[in-house]
Design a protein around this motif. Structure first.
Motif, PDB file in Angstrom:
ATOM      1  N   GLU A  23       0.840  -1.196   0.000  1.00 34.99           N
ATOM      2  CA  GLU A  23       0.000   0.000   0.000  1.00 34.99           C
ATOM      3  C   GLU A  23       0.876   1.248   0.000  1.00 34.99           C
ATOM      4  OE1 GLU A  23      -3.751   1.963   2.481  1.00 34.99           O
ATOM      5  OE2 GLU A  23      -2.773   0.121   3.189  1.00 34.99           O
ATOM      6  N   GLY A  24       0.567   2.203  -0.855  1.00 38.10           N
ATOM      7  CA  GLY A  24       1.335   3.432  -0.971  1.00 38.10           C
ATOM      8  C   GLY A  24       2.373   3.398  -2.065  1.00 38.10           C
ATOM      9  N   PRO A  58      -0.100   5.767  -4.958  1.00 41.94           N
ATOM     10  CA  PRO A  58      -1.326   6.221  -4.302  1.00 41.94           C
ATOM     11  C   PRO A  58      -2.408   6.573  -5.327  1.00 41.94           C
ATOM     12  CG  PRO A  58       0.310   7.968  -4.310  1.00 41.94           C
ATOM     13  CD  PRO A  58       0.983   6.756  -4.889  1.00 41.94           C
TER      14      PRO A  58
END
Length: 281
Positions: free
Chosen positions: A151-152, A155
């Motif tokens: 995650e990230g 984004p």
């Protein structure tokens, strides 16, 4: 800098009745690529199984992801690495390809997703359970182990959807909730809005994903999942050209070529090669 090419005849991420024809499509495109700059990923012959993940054919998809990641790492090694144009197969091949580009440009990579479908489902929300409809959500970090990025890594604020017009309710909710920028198919004919949307992400590098179903079916017949009222080939070429003039290309995908037969592939190849030429200039 001209790209290297990695051909991935993966079909296991598609829900189409013509999924197996994706192998023929990838092979047809490979025949027109420079042999000295092209590698082919060995895709498992078997369909694979879900292994309790909710993703159909998970095991084959995870194996292909690992093999593609190794090819991409080899191509992008060194002080002056080549960028890679990944040729599918189904559009699930973009998972490993975007991961590779994001590792090299962790702070300023935008992803432009030319696709009739946003591919923002999860295993829980997907009507079909196939990975092709989940891959962008997995790129954003929401997916099962083995088929999702951290995650990230990319984004939502650095994603631009272009040409999406077959959108599931859960995808609409995700798009609205995360403020993902969207350019409708009709607005791609003038590239200014697309370029401005990417510029607004703050990125200097761009990953360009092209699922051929973003095109109008009148222009390309060999589509696994045709959706009417798509982008016309000259307009998509112009949009890609505008992106390559404004931003540095960190990688690209061209996927979703599913001709009715190997012989029928010849009818669509001129249009497809125009797109590859625009990406590779």
């Amino acid at each position: 800098m001209s790209p290297r090419f990695v051909v991935v005849p993966q079909w296991q991420g598609s829900a189409s009745a013509r999924a197996m024809r994706l192998i023929d499509g990838a092979e047809a495109i490979r025949g027109d690529l420079p042999a000295s700059r092209t590698r082919v990923v060995d895709v498992p012959a078997e369909a694979g199984d879900g292994q309790g993940t909710g993703v159909q054919r998970f095991s084959a998809l995870a194996t292909t992801r690992e093999r593609l990641a190794a090819e991409l790492a080899a191509a992008s090694a060194g002080d002056d690495p080549d960028w890679v144009l990944t040729v599918g197969g189904d559009c699930g091949v973009s998972l490993a390809a975007v991961e590779n580009a994001a590792a090299r440009h962790p702070d300023d990579l935008a992803v432009v997703w030319f696709d009739a479908h946003p591919d923002l489902n999860t295993a829980a929300s997907s009507p079909s359970g196939v990975f092709g409809g989940m891959v962008l959500r997995a790129i954003l970090g929401d997916g099962c182990d083995g088929l999702a990025l951290r995650e990230g890594t990319v984004p939502p604020s650095r994603v631009v959807l272009a040409g999406a017009r077959d959108i599931d309710p859960g995808e609409e909710e995700f798009i609205a909730g995360h403020g993902i920028r969207c350019i409708e198919a009709g607005d791609v004919s003038t590239p200014d809005a697309l370029v401005e949307a990417v510029r607004a992400t703050g990125a200097r590098h761009v990953y360009v994903h092209v699922d051929l179903d973003v095109l109008d079916p009148a222009d390309v017949a060999g589509l696994a999942n045709p959706v009417p009222f798509g982008i016309r080939v000259p307009d998509l070429v112009a949009a890609i050209t505008a992106l390559t003039q404004e931003f540095r290309v960190a990688g690209a995908t061209l996927a979703g070529f599913s001709p009715a037969s190997p012989d029928a592939a010849d009818d669509d190849l001129p249009a497809i090669l125009r797109l590859i030429g625009a990406l590779a200039r």
